[in-house]
Write a protein that holds these residues in place. Structure first.
Motif, PDB file in Angstrom:
ATOM      1  N   SER A  58       0.805  -1.230   0.000  1.00  0.00           N
ATOM      2  CA  SER A  58       0.000   0.000   0.000  1.00  0.00           C
ATOM      3  C   SER A  58       0.842   1.288   0.000  1.00  0.00           C
ATOM      4  O   SER A  58       0.446   2.295  -0.580  1.00  0.00           O
ATOM      5  CB  SER A  58      -0.986   0.007   1.171  1.00  0.00           C
ATOM      6  N   LYS A  59       2.021   1.243   0.638  1.00  0.00           N
ATOM      7  CA  LYS A  59       2.883   2.433   0.654  1.00  0.00           C
ATOM      8  C   LYS A  59       3.319   2.798  -0.766  1.00  0.00           C
ATOM      9  O   LYS A  59       3.355   3.966  -1.154  1.00  0.00           O
ATOM     10  CB  LYS A  59       4.107   2.160   1.536  1.00  0.00           C
ATOM     11  N   LEU A  60       3.657   1.767  -1.533  1.00  0.00           N
ATOM     12  CA  LEU A  60       4.079   1.958  -2.925  1.00  0.00           C
ATOM     13  C   LEU A  60       2.916   2.461  -3.779  1.00  0.00           C
ATOM     14  O   LEU A  60       3.068   3.374  -4.591  1.00  0.00           O
ATOM     15  CB  LEU A  60       4.608   0.629  -3.480  1.00  0.00           C
ATOM     16  N   SER A  61       1.749   1.861  -3.564  1.00  0.00           N
ATOM     17  CA  SER A  61       0.546   2.277  -4.288  1.00  0.00           C
ATOM     18  C   SER A  61       0.245   3.752  -4.026  1.00  0.00           C
ATOM     19  O   SER A  61      -0.030   4.522  -4.953  1.00  0.00           O
ATOM     20  CB  SER A  61      -0.642   1.412  -3.842  1.00  0.00           C
ATOM     21  N   HIS A  62       0.326   4.148  -2.771  1.00  0.00           N
ATOM     22  CA  HIS A  62       0.058   5.534  -2.389  1.00  0.00           C
ATOM     23  C   HIS A  62       1.056   6.486  -3.050  1.00  0.00           C
ATOM     24  O   HIS A  62       0.678   7.544  -3.580  1.00  0.00           O
ATOM     25  CB  HIS A  62       0.104   5.677  -0.862  1.00  0.00           C
ATOM     26  N   SER A  63       2.333   6.111  -3.042  1.00  0.00           N
ATOM     27  CA  SER A  63       3.371   6.948  -3.668  1.00  0.00           C
ATOM     28  C   SER A  63       3.113   7.124  -5.158  1.00  0.00           C
ATOM     29  O   SER A  63       3.316   8.208  -5.718  1.00  0.00           O
ATOM     30  CB  SER A  63       4.758   6.321  -3.474  1.00  0.00           C
ATOM     31  N   ALA A  64       2.665   6.051  -5.815  1.00  0.00           N
ATOM     32  CA  ALA A  64       2.382   6.109  -7.253  1.00  0.00           C
ATOM     33  C   ALA A  64       1.200   7.042  -7.535  1.00  0.00           C
ATOM     34  O   ALA A  64       1.224   7.817  -8.502  1.00  0.00           O
ATOM     35  CB  ALA A  64       2.089   4.707  -7.788  1.00  0.00           C
TER      36      ALA A  64
END
Length: 212
Positions: A58-64
């Protein structure tokens, strides 16, 4: 900047989530300070960032999602060609993600609507969102569709007969949705459209008496 862009694309294509995070941060920084560099490889950049939106981390998804918002803010109408694909992925995140991801996805769609060509944003939301089977996606798409319709205005919306008829049908459908917020957005759309006599005629012609 050119070298940083190449590095960012390389990091985003790796299997290492920390490198991917670094790549997204680099794209975001380039968007803020060297946006012209991104234009020569915009398709590649947009695809690479959009792909990470659906990451299970989810952290990566949010950054994207945040990076996409930054691309819309700085590149504006240059992002028109990417709207359909990006809108579809962001709307997908509205119903099968943690709440903070849903919120970020909706915010990114709002940024998109404010910065790209309104007719492109409207077409993407009509195609990918307002007729979606999931209630939250319809609600989110209806909210942003209302914004973009208000930006365009009833007079311009009435100028294209096929689009005008489709809008009337969609607004009527949304005004009858099972979710109260979606019904509200649908009602607001109808209220705005009815300010133009062409839409009044269309409503009488294309919608059954029962729906009226």
């Amino acid at each position: 900047p050119q070298q940083l862009l190449l590095s960012a694309l390389s990091w985003l294509s790796s299997d290492n989530w920390e490198l991917k995070e670094k790549g997204l941060l680099s794209i975001k920084c380039l968007a803020i300070s060297h946006s012209k560099v991104l234009l020569c490889r915009l398709r590649e950049v947009s695809l690479a960032v959009t792909r990470e939106v659906t990451s299970l981390r989810s952290k990566l998804s949010h950054s994207a999602i945040v990076a996409l918002g930054e691309l819309f803010v700085t590149l504006k109408k240059d992002m028109d060609s990417e709207v359909d694909e990006v809108a579809q992925v962001l709307l997908q995140m509205v119903w099968n993600s943690p709440e903070f991801i849903q919120k970020a996805a909706s915010q990114a769609l709002g940024i998109m609507v404010e910065n790209v060509t309104p007719s492109r944003a409207m077409a993407a939301l009509m195609d990918s969102g307002v007729q979606h089977r999931h209630v939250l996606v319809r609600k989110c798409a209806a909210k942003h569709l209302l914004t973009v319709m208000e930006k365009i205005g009833a007079k311009k919306l009435a100028a294209t007969p096929i689009r005008a008829e489709r809008l009337v049908r969609l607004a009527v459908k949304l005004a009858q949705d099972c979710h109260k917020d979606t019904r509200y957005y649908g009602w607001k759309m109808l209220h705005m459209l009815m300010s133009h006599q062409k839409f009044n005629r269309l409503l009488e012609q294309s919608v059954s008496t029962r729906d009226l």
